[in-house]
Design an enzyme around this catalytic site. Structure first.
Site, PDB file in Angstrom:
ATOM      1  N   ASP A  35       0.856  -1.188   0.000  1.00 27.90           N
ATOM      2  CA  ASP A  35       0.000   0.000   0.000  1.00 27.90           C
ATOM      3  C   ASP A  35       0.893   1.240   0.000  1.00 27.90           C
ATOM      4  O   ASP A  35       1.883   1.321   0.727  1.00 27.90           O
ATOM      5  CB  ASP A  35      -0.918  -0.008   1.223  1.00 27.90           C
ATOM      6  CG  ASP A  35      -2.046   0.994   1.093  1.00 27.90           C
ATOM      7  OD1 ASP A  35      -3.215   0.557   0.985  1.00 27.90           O
ATOM      8  OD2 ASP A  35      -1.786   2.224   1.092  1.00 27.90           O
ATOM      9  N   ASN A  97     -12.983  -2.888   2.208  1.00 26.83           N
ATOM     10  CA  ASN A  97     -14.038  -1.883   2.210  1.00 26.83           C
ATOM     11  C   ASN A  97     -14.882  -2.029   0.945  1.00 26.83           C
ATOM     12  O   ASN A  97     -14.339  -2.266  -0.141  1.00 26.83           O
ATOM     13  CB  ASN A  97     -13.429  -0.482   2.263  1.00 26.83           C
ATOM     14  CG  ASN A  97     -12.666  -0.246   3.557  1.00 26.83           C
ATOM     15  OD1 ASN A  97     -13.190  -0.525   4.632  1.00 26.83           O
ATOM     16  ND2 ASN A  97     -11.439   0.246   3.467  1.00 26.83           N
ATOM     17  N   VAL A 106     -10.980   2.870  -3.880  1.00 28.50           N
ATOM     18  CA  VAL A 106     -10.610   2.329  -5.194  1.00 28.50           C
ATOM     19  C   VAL A 106     -11.608   1.228  -5.563  1.00 28.50           C
ATOM     20  O   VAL A 106     -11.703   0.207  -4.862  1.00 28.50           O
ATOM     21  CB  VAL A 106      -9.170   1.761  -5.176  1.00 28.50           C
ATOM     22  CG1 VAL A 106      -8.805   1.232  -6.557  1.00 28.50           C
ATOM     23  CG2 VAL A 106      -8.174   2.816  -4.725  1.00 28.50           C
ATOM     24  N   HIS A 110     -10.150  -5.293  -3.324  1.00 31.79           N
ATOM     25  CA  HIS A 110      -8.843  -5.496  -2.701  1.00 31.79           C
ATOM     26  C   HIS A 110      -9.031  -5.862  -1.248  1.00 31.79           C
ATOM     27  O   HIS A 110      -9.932  -5.383  -0.574  1.00 31.79           O
ATOM     28  CB  HIS A 110      -7.940  -4.267  -2.822  1.00 31.79           C
ATOM     29  CG  HIS A 110      -8.577  -2.977  -2.397  1.00 31.79           C
ATOM     30  ND1 HIS A 110      -9.505  -2.325  -3.181  1.00 31.79           N
ATOM     31  CD2 HIS A 110      -8.430  -2.223  -1.286  1.00 31.79           C
ATOM     32  CE1 HIS A 110      -9.890  -1.221  -2.566  1.00 31.79           C
ATOM     33  NE2 HIS A 110      -9.264  -1.138  -1.401  1.00 31.79           N
TER      34      HIS A 110
HETATM   35  P1  AMP Z   1      -9.839   1.517   0.181  1.00 26.95           P
HETATM   36  O1  AMP Z   1     -10.159   2.792   0.910  1.00 26.95           O
HETATM   37  O2  AMP Z   1     -10.169   0.292   0.944  1.00 26.95           O
HETATM   38  O3  AMP Z   1     -10.412   1.544  -1.224  1.00 26.95           O
HETATM   39  O4  AMP Z   1      -8.259   1.473   0.065  1.00 26.95           O
HETATM   40  C1  AMP Z   1      -7.536   1.928  -1.030  1.00 26.95           C
HETATM   41  C2  AMP Z   1      -6.084   1.800  -0.655  1.00 26.95           C
HETATM   42  O5  AMP Z   1      -5.318   1.933  -1.829  1.00 26.95           O
HETATM   43  C3  AMP Z   1      -5.579   2.866   0.332  1.00 26.95           C
HETATM   44  O6  AMP Z   1      -5.050   2.227   1.493  1.00 26.95           O
HETATM   45  C4  AMP Z   1      -4.505   3.602  -0.459  1.00 26.95           C
HETATM   46  O7  AMP Z   1      -3.412   3.995   0.328  1.00 26.95           O
HETATM   47  C5  AMP Z   1      -4.109   2.572  -1.514  1.00 26.95           C
HETATM   48  N1  AMP Z   1      -3.555   3.101  -2.751  1.00 26.95           N
HETATM   49  C6  AMP Z   1      -4.041   4.103  -3.512  1.00 26.95           C
HETATM   50  N2  AMP Z   1      -3.287   4.288  -4.592  1.00 26.95           N
HETATM   51  C7  AMP Z   1      -2.284   3.366  -4.529  1.00 26.95           C
HETATM   52  C8  AMP Z   1      -1.176   3.040  -5.357  1.00 26.95           C
HETATM   53  N3  AMP Z   1      -0.927   3.704  -6.495  1.00 26.95           N
HETATM   54  N4  AMP Z   1      -0.364   2.032  -4.977  1.00 26.95           N
HETATM   55  C9  AMP Z   1      -0.605   1.349  -3.828  1.00 26.95           C
HETATM   56  N5  AMP Z   1      -1.633   1.613  -3.017  1.00 26.95           N
HETATM   57  C10 AMP Z   1      -2.459   2.604  -3.354  1.00 26.95           C
END
Ligand code: AMP
Length: 129
Positions: A35, A97, A106, A110
């Site tokens: 992350d 989430n 995102v 995941h």
């Molecule tokens: P969520 O809120 O569960 O959708 O989590 C999305 C996660 O993606 C967050 O913990 C971010 O820090 C992570 N994230 C966003 N962009 C990237 C990226 N380019 N590479 C790795 N992690 C990312």
């Protein structure tokens, strides 16, 4: 009803190789990477390579092979990083989430794997649960 997948989301771009990632594990169906904003000493994201928006979408529509592979990759990471309590590790938390109430940023499914320190309670409790 149903899910529409946005192929411009950031994890789709990672899967297409358009933006870099720090890969932890990769198989035919699954990618795991660090992350970018870690919230614990270990913070890894495990994603299917298929176009699934969130957990229930993946669990309902992915093939058996994708579902098994996803979980086996996650389990291997827990073992390899010595997080698994069954292997003397201190434990970890997986979370995923989905949608607005869970603040999913995102829209590509995941699973977060968090560990490396005591993680505190699951959620902050509020009156009325
Ligand atoms: P969520 O809120 O569960 O959708 O989590 C999305 C996660 O993606 C967050 O913990 C971010 O820090 C992570 N994230 C966003 N962009 C990237 C990226 N380019 N590479 C790795 N992690 C990312």
């Amino acid at each position: 009803m149903g899910y529409a997948y946005d192929d411009q989301n950031i994890f789709a771009k990672i899967l297409r190789g358009e933006i870099p990632n720090k890969t932890i594990a990769e198989t035919e169906h699954t990618l795991a990477f660090a992350d970018i904003y870690p919230q614990a000493p270990v913070h890894i994201l495990v994603i299917p390579k298929g176009a699934y928006v969130c957990f229930d979408h993946f669990a309902a529509e992915a093939s058996d092979a994708e579902i098994v592979d996803f979980h086996r990759v996650a389990a291997r990471i827990c073992a390899d990083l010595n997080l698994a309590p069954g292997g003397d590790g201190d434990g970890y938390r997986t979370l995923s989430n989905a949608g607005a109430h869970a603040v999913q940023d995102v829209p590509h499914y995941h699973m977060h794997i968090l560990g490396g320190r005591p993680l505190g309670p699951m959620l902050t409790r509020r009156e009325g649960a």
